[in-house]
Design a protein around this motif. Structure first.
Motif, PDB file in Angstrom:
ATOM      1  N   ASP A  76       0.786  -1.198   0.012  1.00  0.00           N
ATOM      2  CA  ASP A  76      -0.038  -0.046  -0.027  1.00  0.00           C
ATOM      3  C   ASP A  76       0.880   1.308   0.053  1.00  0.00           C
ATOM      4  O   ASP A  76       0.395   2.375  -0.054  1.00  0.00           O
ATOM      5  CB  ASP A  76      -1.269   0.094   1.361  1.00  0.00           C
ATOM      6  CG  ASP A  76      -1.728  -1.009   1.239  1.00  0.00           C
ATOM      7  OD1 ASP A  76      -2.510  -1.535   0.094  1.00  0.00           O
ATOM      8  OD2 ASP A  76      -2.330  -1.677   2.153  1.00  0.00           O
ATOM      9  N   GLY A  79       3.584   0.232  -3.651  1.00  0.00           N
ATOM     10  CA  GLY A  79       3.159  -0.132  -4.944  1.00  0.00           C
ATOM     11  C   GLY A  79       3.251  -1.533  -5.135  1.00  0.00           C
ATOM     12  O   GLY A  79       3.968  -2.190  -4.422  1.00  0.00           O
ATOM     13  N   GLY A  97       3.083   3.078  -5.570  1.00  0.00           N
ATOM     14  CA  GLY A  97       2.314   3.676  -4.673  1.00  0.00           C
ATOM     15  C   GLY A  97       2.679   4.984  -4.193  1.00  0.00           C
ATOM     16  O   GLY A  97       3.449   5.803  -4.985  1.00  0.00           O
TER      17      GLY A  97
END
Length: 325
Positions: A76, A79, A97
């Motif tokens: 999270d 990525g 991310g």
């Protein structure tokens, strides 16, 4: 205008929108100039989030905010590879991310488990993310400001002491003075009616990243005399061998400052001197920033905790006992 004039103008604009927290604003700019990351600790509502938002508004920089929660995963932040199918063929593509930004706000970083914290801190240190065997570089203009709430410990995961060393500075944010609080209320009232025009005015004065890079080049050229360099090293070594300096420090300090602390003190002191318009670092410049650089790197003894001695108190005594070279 010179790079310093541009940075001072940036500091002034931020100060107009962040009333009563000049110290935090200055430390945020020092982190940006010294190319390091900040751990900011303070109670809710003290403009921590507002500070980095205003910095992003005044820079040509992308800001991302990560709200740390117990169910957050490393992917999270960094990525992950996502499978795409098109025309009967499929392939994995990297979906970046929120760490892929210029300014990253890691809000309440101690609310996520160690695996998530490690993913953030690794990206901070390495300035890159490796996913699926492919390395993705982060932008050269990259700063992480992680926040912590000091009054809530339930449901949190304290950052390991060794990993906190990755932060260049640990900044404490306190309540504003009464006069400043009255200005804050007036500012909030004014923004309710003119928020759009204020945002447009700030956006028109955004600094290019090249200004920050030029400032860093000038800071690199700030002179550090042999005497001041010895003084900084003496401060660091006094935390590792406190008995040679003072009996009180020997009882208070369990683990001293790492070599990252020496490097950080040199970088921040040079940035502080540059911001003050000096072309050399003085002992006063070192003393002005030593608390933020050492605060999270000292591990105090049980005796110090039992006596209510804080890291700041230990650093105060350290500055008193270590003679200027």
């Amino acid at each position: 205008m010179s790079a310093r004039d541009d940075v001072l103008a940036l500091q002034q604009r931020m100060g107009e929108s962040i009333v009563g927290q000049q110290h935090m604003v200055e430390r945020l700019l020092l982190g940006l100039l010294a190319d390091g990351h900040l751990l900011v600790e303070g109670l809710p509502g003290l403009a921590k989030t507002r500070a980095i938002k205003m910095l992003a508004r005044n820079l040509e920089a992308k800001l991302s905010r990560i709200q740390f929660t117990p169910d957050l995963l490393p992917a999270d932040i960094t990525g992950s590879e996502v499978y795409y199918s098109e025309g009967g063929k499929g392939e994995f593509r990297f979906q970046a991310g929120p760490i892929f930004a210029n300014l990253v706000l890691a809000d309440e970083v101690n609310r996520s488990p160690a695996k998530v914290q490690a993913a953030l801190l690794e990206a901070m240190e390495e300035r890159q993310v490796t996913v699926g065997g492919t390395t993705h570089k982060l932008d050269p203009l990259f700063l992480v400001m992680a926040t912590q709430n000091p009054i809530e410990q339930e449901g949190t995961y304290p950052l390991p002491e060794a990993q906190m060393d990755r932060f260049l500075m640990h900044v404490n944010v306190t309540y504003p003075a009464a006069d400043a609080e009255a200005q804050i209320v007036a500012l909030a009232r004014a923004e309710e009616s003119g928020a759009a025009s204020n945002a447009q005015g700030a956006a028109a004065q955004r600094l290019a990243p090249e200004v920050i890079f030029a400032a860093r080049a000038e800071i690199h050229g700030i002179h550090v005399s042999d005497a001041v360099a010895r003084y900084m090293v003496a401060l660091v070594h006094a935390t590792r061998e406190p008995k040679a300096v003072d009996d009180e420090l020997d009882r208070w300090i369990q683990v001293g400052v790492s070599p990252r602390g020496s490097i950080g003190l040199d970088k921040v002191a040079r940035a502080y001197a540059w911001l003050r318009g000096h072309d050399f670092v003085s002992p006063e410049d070192v003393q002005a920033v030593v608390h933020e650089v050492f605060r999270h790197r000292l591990i105090l003894s049980y005796e110090a905790h039992a006596a209510g001695v804080s890291a700041d108190a230990a650093i105060d005594r350290l500055v008193q006992q270590v003679a200027v070279a």
